[in-house]
Design an enzyme around this catalytic site. Structure first.
Site, PDB file in Angstrom:
ATOM      1  N   ILE A  82       0.838  -1.189   0.052  1.00 47.73           N
ATOM      2  CA  ILE A  82       0.061  -0.117  -0.089  1.00 47.73           C
ATOM      3  C   ILE A  82       0.884   1.166   0.117  1.00 47.73           C
ATOM      4  O   ILE A  82       1.764   1.556   0.881  1.00 47.73           O
ATOM      5  CB  ILE A  82      -1.022   0.057   1.383  1.00 47.73           C
ATOM      6  N   LYS A  83       0.589   2.075  -0.926  1.00 48.05           N
ATOM      7  CA  LYS A  83       1.399   3.308  -1.100  1.00 48.05           C
ATOM      8  C   LYS A  83       0.556   4.569  -0.756  1.00 48.05           C
ATOM      9  O   LYS A  83      -0.464   4.789  -0.880  1.00 48.05           O
ATOM     10  CB  LYS A  83       1.650   3.538  -2.790  1.00 48.05           C
ATOM     11  N   LEU A  84       1.229   5.163   0.162  1.00 50.69           N
ATOM     12  CA  LEU A  84       0.538   6.383   1.133  1.00 50.69           C
ATOM     13  C   LEU A  84       1.506   7.464   0.736  1.00 50.69           C
ATOM     14  O   LEU A  84       2.826   7.411   0.994  1.00 50.69           O
ATOM     15  CB  LEU A  84       0.490   5.938   2.516  1.00 50.69           C
TER      16      LEU A  84
END
Ligand code: E4P
Length: 223
Positions: A82-84
């Site tokens: 997951i890219k935040l």
């Protein structure tokens, strides 16, 4: 140094994968938008090809919404990361998801303190954007050096994923500094095995070999 491809284009991903040295994939909302495809379907296609980490970015900007948006993405495949964004809410979501064992890539990192905090929050990857720093007249590579030293000083396990790569020299410098991973546009991946003297030298070797075969009355090479 691990090699990721920075694209949502499935043909480019397949071609890079076929080279046999691809470790993962990063996507972002701009790259997905360029493809004009369904995000989740494309992630599934990518994960069918590449078994290493595949970064999928959320577009929510607040903690609860980011965590909620991450849920269906995590279900797509075991290798989804997951890219935040490297904001305060992103940091909090990084801590929440990392504590649950979800791998997180903290993107849009432009200064060393963002990298220090996301490492403390348990990020799997941090993405410093070299090219965009160069674009505003600063030195993107200096950030990679700072991160390497800070992470080594404290033994942080977060991997430095050098992003926003523009040309092969960026990759040489990242390798010399010791970035853990680079994520690279397909065009630059293709440049990694190119040199005019390789082409020239190969052509000369083959021509000389053909001369020898002709002199011996045999077929030329490749015929
Ligand atoms: C990284 O994960 C980003 O997708 C990417 O490297 C951004 O690069 P750009 O500055 O070329 O858009």
């Amino acid at each position: 140094m691990q090699l990721y491809i920075d694209t949502a284009n499935i043909d480019e991903i397949r071609q890079a994968h076929d080279m046999g040295v691809l470790d993962g994939v990063t996507t972002n909302p701009s790259l997905v938008s360029k493809e004009g495809v369904d995000f989740h379907d494309r992630l599934q296609e990518i994960c069918d090809v590449v078994k290493g980490p595949v970064s999928a970015e959320v577009v929510s900007t607040e903690h609860d919404a980011m965590v909620e948006e991450a849920e269906p993405l995590i279900q797509i495949a075991d290798n989804i990361v997951i890219k935040l964004p490297s904001t305060v809410d992103g940091l909090k979501a990084c801590k929440t998801l990392s504590d649950r064992g979800v791998k997180v890539n903290m993107t849009l990192c432009f200064q060393p303190l963002q990298a220090l905090l996301v490492a403390k929050a348990g990020a799997f990857l941090v993405s410093p954007f070299i090219g965009r720093i160069d674009d505003i007249g600063s030195d993107g590579m200096e950030l990679i050096q700072q991160l390497r030293q800070i992470y080594d000083n404290y033994g942080f396990e977060t991997k430095i994923l050098a992003a926003s790569i523009r040309h092969p020299l960026h990759l040489v410098q990242c390798a010399m500094i010791g970035a853990d991973v680079v994520t690279v546009p397909f065009k630059v991946i293709q440049q990694m095995m190119q040199h005019p003297l390789t082409d020239k030298g190969l052509a000369a070797f083959l021509a000389d070999w053909d001369k020898l075969q002709k002199a011996k009355g045999k077929q030329p090479a490749g015929v």
